[in-house]
Design a protein around this motif. Structure first.
Motif, PDB file in Angstrom:
ATOM      1  N   UNK A 151       0.821  -1.216   0.000  1.00  0.00           N
ATOM      2  CA  UNK A 151       0.000   0.000   0.000  1.00  0.00           C
ATOM      3  C   UNK A 151       0.852   1.260   0.000  1.00  0.00           C
ATOM      4  N   UNK A 152       2.067   1.136  -0.567  1.00  0.00           N
ATOM      5  CA  UNK A 152       3.003   2.259  -0.718  1.00  0.00           C
ATOM      6  C   UNK A 152       3.654   2.680   0.599  1.00  0.00           C
ATOM      7  N   UNK A 153       3.449   1.909   1.672  1.00  0.00           N
ATOM      8  CA  UNK A 153       4.169   2.213   2.908  1.00  0.00           C
ATOM      9  C   UNK A 153       5.658   1.928   2.708  1.00  0.00           C
ATOM     10  N   UNK A 154       6.463   2.537   3.545  1.00  0.00           N
ATOM     11  CA  UNK A 154       7.916   2.376   3.455  1.00  0.00           C
ATOM     12  C   UNK A 154       8.431   1.664   4.700  1.00  0.00           C
ATOM     13  N   UNK A 155       9.268   0.643   4.487  1.00  0.00           N
ATOM     14  CA  UNK A 155       9.923  -0.076   5.585  1.00  0.00           C
ATOM     15  C   UNK A 155      11.414  -0.099   5.300  1.00  0.00           C
ATOM     16  N   UNK A 177      17.572  -2.807  13.682  1.00  0.00           N
ATOM     17  CA  UNK A 177      16.609  -1.710  13.763  1.00  0.00           C
ATOM     18  C   UNK A 177      15.916  -1.517  12.411  1.00  0.00           C
ATOM     19  N   UNK A 178      14.660  -1.118  12.499  1.00  0.00           N
ATOM     20  CA  UNK A 178      13.890  -0.808  11.299  1.00  0.00           C
ATOM     21  C   UNK A 178      13.142   0.498  11.513  1.00  0.00           C
ATOM     22  N   UNK A 179      12.740   1.076  10.392  1.00  0.00           N
ATOM     23  CA  UNK A 179      11.951   2.304  10.404  1.00  0.00           C
ATOM     24  C   UNK A 179      10.771   2.103   9.461  1.00  0.00           C
ATOM     25  N   UNK A 180       9.603   2.525   9.881  1.00  0.00           N
ATOM     26  CA  UNK A 180       8.404   2.371   9.061  1.00  0.00           C
ATOM     27  C   UNK A 180       7.702   3.709   8.918  1.00  0.00           C
ATOM     28  N   UNK A 181       7.241   3.967   7.701  1.00  0.00           N
ATOM     29  CA  UNK A 181       6.418   5.143   7.416  1.00  0.00           C
ATOM     30  C   UNK A 181       5.157   4.627   6.751  1.00  0.00           C
ATOM     31  N   UNK A 182       4.060   4.607   7.512  1.00  0.00           N
ATOM     32  CA  UNK A 182       2.800   4.083   6.991  1.00  0.00           C
ATOM     33  C   UNK A 182       1.869   5.187   6.514  1.00  0.00           C
ATOM     34  N   UNK A 183       2.377   6.396   6.381  1.00  0.00           N
ATOM     35  CA  UNK A 183       1.562   7.488   5.883  1.00  0.00           C
ATOM     36  C   UNK A 183       0.732   8.121   6.981  1.00  0.00           C
ATOM     37  N   UNK A 184      -0.056   9.098   6.580  1.00  0.00           N
ATOM     38  CA  UNK A 184      -0.860   9.830   7.566  1.00  0.00           C
ATOM     39  C   UNK A 184      -2.323   9.415   7.536  1.00  0.00           C
ATOM     40  N   UNK A 185      -2.620   8.217   6.977  1.00  0.00           N
ATOM     41  CA  UNK A 185      -3.998   7.725   6.954  1.00  0.00           C
ATOM     42  C   UNK A 185      -4.241   6.899   8.214  1.00  0.00           C
ATOM     43  N   UNK A 203       1.310  -0.092  14.506  1.00  0.00           N
ATOM     44  CA  UNK A 203       1.240   1.348  14.247  1.00  0.00           C
ATOM     45  C   UNK A 203      -0.201   1.828  14.174  1.00  0.00           C
ATOM     46  N   UNK A 204      -0.378   3.105  14.478  1.00  0.00           N
ATOM     47  CA  UNK A 204      -1.667   3.783  14.287  1.00  0.00           C
ATOM     48  C   UNK A 204      -1.383   5.004  13.420  1.00  0.00           C
ATOM     49  N   UNK A 205      -1.175   4.802  12.111  1.00  0.00           N
ATOM     50  CA  UNK A 205      -0.914   5.883  11.176  1.00  0.00           C
ATOM     51  C   UNK A 205       0.288   6.707  11.555  1.00  0.00           C
ATOM     52  N   UNK A 206       1.501   6.222  11.260  1.00  0.00           N
ATOM     53  CA  UNK A 206       2.646   6.850  11.884  1.00  0.00           C
ATOM     54  C   UNK A 206       3.956   6.633  11.158  1.00  0.00           C
ATOM     55  N   UNK A 207       4.970   7.319  11.675  1.00  0.00           N
ATOM     56  CA  UNK A 207       6.373   7.044  11.374  1.00  0.00           C
ATOM     57  C   UNK A 207       7.007   6.591  12.689  1.00  0.00           C
ATOM     58  N   UNK A 208       7.665   5.449  12.663  1.00  0.00           N
ATOM     59  CA  UNK A 208       8.247   4.966  13.913  1.00  0.00           C
ATOM     60  C   UNK A 208       9.460   4.082  13.617  1.00  0.00           C
ATOM     61  N   UNK A 209      10.292   3.899  14.630  1.00  0.00           N
ATOM     62  CA  UNK A 209      11.472   3.046  14.532  1.00  0.00           C
ATOM     63  C   UNK A 209      11.417   2.018  15.651  1.00  0.00           C
ATOM     64  N   UNK A 210      11.939   0.830  15.371  1.00  0.00           N
ATOM     65  CA  UNK A 210      11.999  -0.250  16.359  1.00  0.00           C
ATOM     66  C   UNK A 210      13.418  -0.777  16.406  1.00  0.00           C
ATOM     67  N   UNK A 216      16.673  -5.489  25.553  1.00  0.00           N
ATOM     68  CA  UNK A 216      15.776  -4.336  25.535  1.00  0.00           C
ATOM     69  C   UNK A 216      15.046  -4.250  24.200  1.00  0.00           C
ATOM     70  N   UNK A 217      13.919  -3.538  24.241  1.00  0.00           N
ATOM     71  CA  UNK A 217      13.153  -3.187  23.048  1.00  0.00           C
ATOM     72  C   UNK A 217      12.965  -1.681  23.073  1.00  0.00           C
ATOM     73  N   UNK A 218      13.248  -1.067  21.936  1.00  0.00           N
ATOM     74  CA  UNK A 218      13.179   0.389  21.844  1.00  0.00           C
ATOM     75  C   UNK A 218      12.244   0.771  20.708  1.00  0.00           C
ATOM     76  N   UNK A 219      11.263   1.628  21.008  1.00  0.00           N
ATOM     77  CA  UNK A 219      10.306   2.089  20.004  1.00  0.00           C
ATOM     78  C   UNK A 219      10.278   3.615  20.037  1.00  0.00           C
ATOM     79  N   UNK A 220      10.661   4.222  18.916  1.00  0.00           N
ATOM     80  CA  UNK A 220      10.656   5.683  18.805  1.00  0.00           C
ATOM     81  C   UNK A 220       9.549   6.099  17.835  1.00  0.00           C
ATOM     82  N   UNK A 221       8.755   7.080  18.226  1.00  0.00           N
ATOM     83  CA  UNK A 221       7.613   7.511  17.413  1.00  0.00           C
ATOM     84  C   UNK A 221       7.861   8.935  16.931  1.00  0.00           C
ATOM     85  N   UNK A 222       7.884   9.059  15.614  1.00  0.00           N
ATOM     86  CA  UNK A 222       8.112  10.358  14.996  1.00  0.00           C
ATOM     87  C   UNK A 222       6.798  11.080  14.717  1.00  0.00           C
ATOM     88  N   UNK A 223       5.782  10.294  14.400  1.00  0.00           N
ATOM     89  CA  UNK A 223       4.470  10.841  14.074  1.00  0.00           C
ATOM     90  C   UNK A 223       3.415   9.795  14.402  1.00  0.00           C
TER      91      UNK A 223
END
Length: 346
Positions: A151-155, A177-185, A203-210, A216-223
């Motif tokens: 669906x055009x998301x970026x991983x 580590x990974x980064x995901x951008x699932x858009x603003x929908x 995710x709930x419509x966001x940009x985030x890194x894991x 440890x588990x680290x989750x950073x939320x950009x949007x």
């Protein structure tokens, strides 16, 4: 004399039979099932006798013809039935093959959009290659992979990372580590899920890194927002937060701005933006989103002018800010970075 005697005997027998029938009275009708069984048995016996008689005649005819013919004639007679039998078998095989359901073909889960390979090795898949469920993607030191999902998301996979592709919207982060951008929908039907040894990240419509490590588990939320499920416990992180979970289940949250250098590695793996016939405004919005900066224009007229300006060419291979520098150099626009903003001026 004898004929007369036989005739009289026959008359008496018929008269005796008539008297017996009169004494017996009318008979009950024969049940239909009994009549049917008798009829079927009689018919089968008749057909069998006919078939046997015909078979005997055919065998006798073939035997006589075979005896009269030479070996060439015999060969021709056997060749035709064999050819017909082979043709029939081939036809049956073709029909069965046409009627058989087609083998299911797995749909690709993602496409390789970009790679970073500073060592120049050949271990990474090439851009454009398709990735299917069940595959394992790994990166080494100074390597990275960017995927475009269904669906055009970026991983994006950072260096020293291993990810198992479970489905188009489900992945298992084994390490790294990974980064995901699932858009603003935010209200789209499906969610992106990243499984880790210490919990599942949704995710709930966001940009985030894991980031997944042994302890440890680290989750950073950009949007947007991210939910982390670990057993019965659910931890929530929102834009501008860094959530950390240790092996014992203890959590900690820190502030993390969207433009922090923590995110810099993701920009190098950003998919190329096709600027051909796109507006300058759309391009600048893309660059701002990729860098975590707010987009600001000097005035409203300048924003409207950027919306009416169409671009041509290519910025393939450029990072977001490099692309901004390259594009604006060919226009009358300028820009500057002010803390958390890209400011566009004349």
């Amino acid at each position: 004399m004898k004929q007369e005697t036989d005739s009289k005997l026959t008359d008496r027998e018929e008269q005796a039979m008539a008297r017996m029938l009169r004494l017996a009275g009318p008979r009950d009708p024969i049940p239909q099932d009994v009549e049917a069984r008798v009829y079927n048995v009689t018919e089968q016996a008749w057909r069998q006798s006919v078939v046997e008689a015909r078979s005997a005649r055919v065998c006798d005819s073939v035997r006589r013809e075979w005896t009269r013919s030479g070996w060439r004639s015999r060969f021709r007679r056997w060749l035709m039935p064999l050819a017909l039998a082979a043709s029939a078998a081939l036809a049956v095989a073709v029909i069965m093959q046409q009627q058989a359901p087609p083998m299911p073909v797995a749909n690709p889960a993602a496409t390789i959009a970009r790679i970073v390979d500073r060592d120049g090795g050949a271990s990474l898949p090439r851009p454009g290659a398709q990735v299917f469920p069940g595959e394992l993607l790994e990166t080494g030191s100074m390597e990275g992979i960017s995927l475009t999902l269904a669906n055009a998301e970026s991983l994006r996979l950072g260096e020293d990372t291993a990810v198992e592709i479970l489905a188009a919207d489900r992945f298992r982060l084994l390490r790294g580590r990974i980064y995901a951008d699932t858009g603003d929908l935010m209200y789209r039907q499906s969610r992106l899920v990243v499984e880790t040894p210490m919990g599942a990240v949704t995710d709930i419509g966001t940009q985030f890194a894991v980031v997944s490590a042994d302890d440890r588990l680290e989750v950073a939320v950009r949007e947007g927002r991210v939910d982390v499920s670990r057993g019965a416990a659910v931890h929530i992180a929102v834009a501008g937060e860094l959530l950390q979970l240790d092996a014992g289940g203890q959590s900690d949250i820190e502030a993390l701005p969207p433009h922090d250098e923590y995110w810099d590695w993701t920009s190098a793996l950003a998919p190329d933006f096709d600027i051909e016939n796109k507006s300058l405004l759309d391009f600048l919005r893309w660059a701002a989103r990729e860098t975590g900066l707010e987009l600001e224009f000097e005035d409203q007229d300048l924003r409207m002018s950027a919306m009416r300006t169409d671009l041509h060419g290519s910025v393939s291979g450029f990072g977001p800010l490099e692309a901004v520098e390259s594009v604006l150099a060919t226009t009358a626009y300028k820009y500057r970075i002010e803390e958390d903003r890209i400011v566009v001026t004349r």
